[in-house]
Design an enzyme around this catalytic site. Sequence first.
Site, short mmCIF file in Angstrom:
data_model
loop_
_atom_site.label_atom_id
_atom_site.label_comp_id
_atom_site.label_asym_id
_atom_site.label_seq_id
_atom_site.Cartn_x
_atom_site.Cartn_y
_atom_site.Cartn_z
N CYS A 80 0.77 -1.26 -0.09
CA CYS A 80 0.03 0.17 -0.12
C CYS A 80 0.98 1.40 0.03
O CYS A 80 1.74 1.39 0.82
CB CYS A 80 -1.11 0.01 1.17
N CYS A 83 0.27 3.14 3.50
CA CYS A 83 0.87 2.52 4.99
C CYS A 83 1.82 1.64 4.93
O CYS A 83 2.63 1.28 5.65
CB CYS A 83 -0.39 2.22 5.77
N CYS A 128 -7.05 -1.48 1.53
CA CYS A 128 -5.88 -1.93 2.21
C CYS A 128 -6.64 -2.50 3.32
O CYS A 128 -7.39 -1.56 3.91
CB CYS A 128 -4.88 -0.64 2.34
N CYS A 131 -4.96 0.40 6.46
CA CYS A 131 -5.45 1.85 6.30
C CYS A 131 -6.93 2.15 5.63
O CYS A 131 -7.25 3.25 5.90
CB CYS A 131 -4.29 2.80 5.73
N CYS A 151 -8.08 -5.60 -9.89
CA CYS A 151 -7.91 -4.64 -10.77
C CYS A 151 -7.40 -3.35 -9.93
O CYS A 151 -8.55 -2.71 -9.38
CB CYS A 151 -9.06 -4.28 -11.61
#
Length: 162
Positions: A80, A83, A128, A131, A151
């Site tokens: 991510c 984070c 995510c 976060c 995707c």
Amino acid sequence: MSRIDRRTLLGGCGAFAVAMLIGCGGESSAQQRVFPFRLSDAQWRQRLSPAAYRVLRGHGTERAGSSPLDREHRRGTFHCAGCGHRLFSSETKFDSGTGWPSFWRPLPGGVGTSTDSTLGMRRTEVHCANCGGHLGHVFEDGPRPTGLRYCMNGVAMTFRAA
């Protein structure tokens, strides 16, 4: 029909279209959750590029074909961009031909999903798990063994080579 009648008709149609778009909007159910990693909006804006902020925090979509991560073929992991949480292994990445990085399975505990009903469509949003940042959507037109296509927006991720 006179000009005034046409103008009234067109104005009414325009107002109806706007009302439909406003009425069809909606928040993703992920926006209502509390995640382990949290920052204030000001902290997110400082931490992320404007493009990453628009996607991760604003649920935007990057232009197809714009991310170098779509063409990333080395072994490693995708994280991510907000984070640093581990999301996907390069072993599950495939070329979907869509212009966005695509995967057939996330890493365990990497992502969560929620219902996205924006723009009058019902889709499965991927975020995510750490976060809550918006990553993209998952579709049921992917390859075996899962048949899924995660995707993802490349700007929402970083890549770390193995």
